[in-house]
Design a protein around this motif. Structure first.
Motif, PDB file in Angstrom:
ATOM      1  N   ASP A  21     -53.912   7.370 -66.880  1.00 30.85           N
ATOM      2  CA  ASP A  21     -52.878   7.482 -67.415  1.00 30.85           C
ATOM      3  C   ASP A  21     -52.396   7.490 -66.497  1.00 30.85           C
ATOM      4  O   ASP A  21     -51.193   6.189 -65.769  1.00 30.85           O
ATOM      5  N   LYS A  25     -50.125   3.461 -64.671  1.00 31.46           N
ATOM      6  CA  LYS A  25     -48.991   3.648 -64.067  1.00 31.46           C
ATOM      7  C   LYS A  25     -49.105   3.290 -62.855  1.00 31.46           C
ATOM      8  O   LYS A  25     -47.620   2.847 -62.985  1.00 31.46           O
ATOM      9  N   PRO A 230     -46.861  10.505 -65.410  1.00 34.00           N
ATOM     10  CA  PRO A 230     -46.647   9.397 -64.872  1.00 34.00           C
ATOM     11  C   PRO A 230     -45.198   8.708 -64.577  1.00 34.00           C
ATOM     12  O   PRO A 230     -45.239   8.518 -63.842  1.00 34.00           O
ATOM     13  N   SER A 231     -44.257   9.599 -65.543  1.00 26.12           N
ATOM     14  CA  SER A 231     -43.470   8.917 -65.169  1.00 26.12           C
ATOM     15  C   SER A 231     -42.738   9.519 -63.672  1.00 26.12           C
ATOM     16  O   SER A 231     -42.052   9.581 -63.252  1.00 26.12           O
TER      17      SER A 231
END
Length: 265
Positions: A21, A25, A230-231
């Motif tokens: 992930d 990203k 990931p953000s």
């Protein structure tokens, strides 16, 4: 997008994010390169297990590097928790695998992580911050197992008043010797955008310390988001690019096989 050289995955005790992930990203953000730097803090007491399973971690990272080589360049790193009493273990870990990059970070001070409020009990913010810098100096003086010193004023993120009354110049009697050692030994200083995420209005360390490192001759600056999800990957990197330029840097540093490479800001 700048390359993110401080990020975590589910191999770290405080992240549930699958490595894939984070990689996907980063590729979506058009990062040309990343370095996975999962936690390895030995001989600590914590609610989280920060001991990295190296026999599983390194082969898994090698497989992912090969799998995604056409999408993004992946370096394999580690974030070592610095403590003087385990100096030999830290050295052995640093040479146990062909890491591309090693962050040296101070997470536990007198057996406590400033992430938890207990570290600040019975101390003013200034006393707690000074103690953090004092211990960091002792560790930097003794230990030579890392490439970049991670989030130097990490403690400020979690102080009861955070940086409301924080003036880094009050600690320059300790911070200057830390920075001089880094410069003398050819070690990088990390610019970690976690402080921005935590609402401090500055990265860790703050711009005054970044500028002072440059004034003392420091040229090696690594950039990391400290992302556990990931953000958070690449958090405020555009802002940090301009900030580093304002502090006198024209390039930042990435690592491959423990050797620094300069990329333009």
């Amino acid at each position: 997008m700048l390359c993110d050289f401080h990020l975590h995955t589910s191999f770290s005790g405080d992240s549930d994010t699958p490595p894939e992930d984070q990689i996907l990203k980063a590729a979506a953000l058009n990062m040309p390169r990343i370095c996975v730097t999962d936690h390895h803090d030995m001989d600590v007491v914590s609610d989280c297990d920060f001991t990295l399973d190296l026999p599983k971690y390194f082969p898994a990272m090698e497989a992912l590097r090969e799998q995604y080589r056409d999408q993004i360049r992946i370096e394999i790193g580690i974030e070592l928790g610095l403590q003087n009493h385990i100096a030999q273990k830290l050295h052995e870990t640093a040479v146990s695998y062909p890491f591309d990059f090693i962050i040296g970070s101070c997470h536990f001070i007198d057996g406590q992580d400033p992430y938890f409020p207990a570290f600040f009990q019975g101390k003013s913010d200034k006393e707690a911050y000074r103690r953090f810098f004092e211990v960091t100096l002792k560790r930097v003086e003794k230990l030579n197992c890392f490439d970049s010193l991670g989030h130097l004023d990490y403690v400020v993120r979690y102080g009861p008043a955070k940086n409301r009354y924080y003036d880094p110049k009050e600690y320059f009697d300790i911070i200057d010797p830390i920075l001089r050692i880094l410069v003398h030994r050819g070690k990088a200083l990390e610019c970690n955008t976690g402080g921005l995420h935590y609402g401090l209005g500055h990265p860790n360390p703050c711009e005054e310390i970044l500028r002072r490192y440059r004034e003392l001759g420091g040229e090696l600056i690594t950039v990391g988001s400290d992302a556990h999800v990931p953000s958070r990957l690449g958090y405020d990197f555009d802002y940090v690019r301009d900030l580093l330029k304002a502090c006198g840097f024209s390039h930042y540093t990435v690592y491959h096989q423990r050797k620094p490479e300069f990329l333009p800001l």
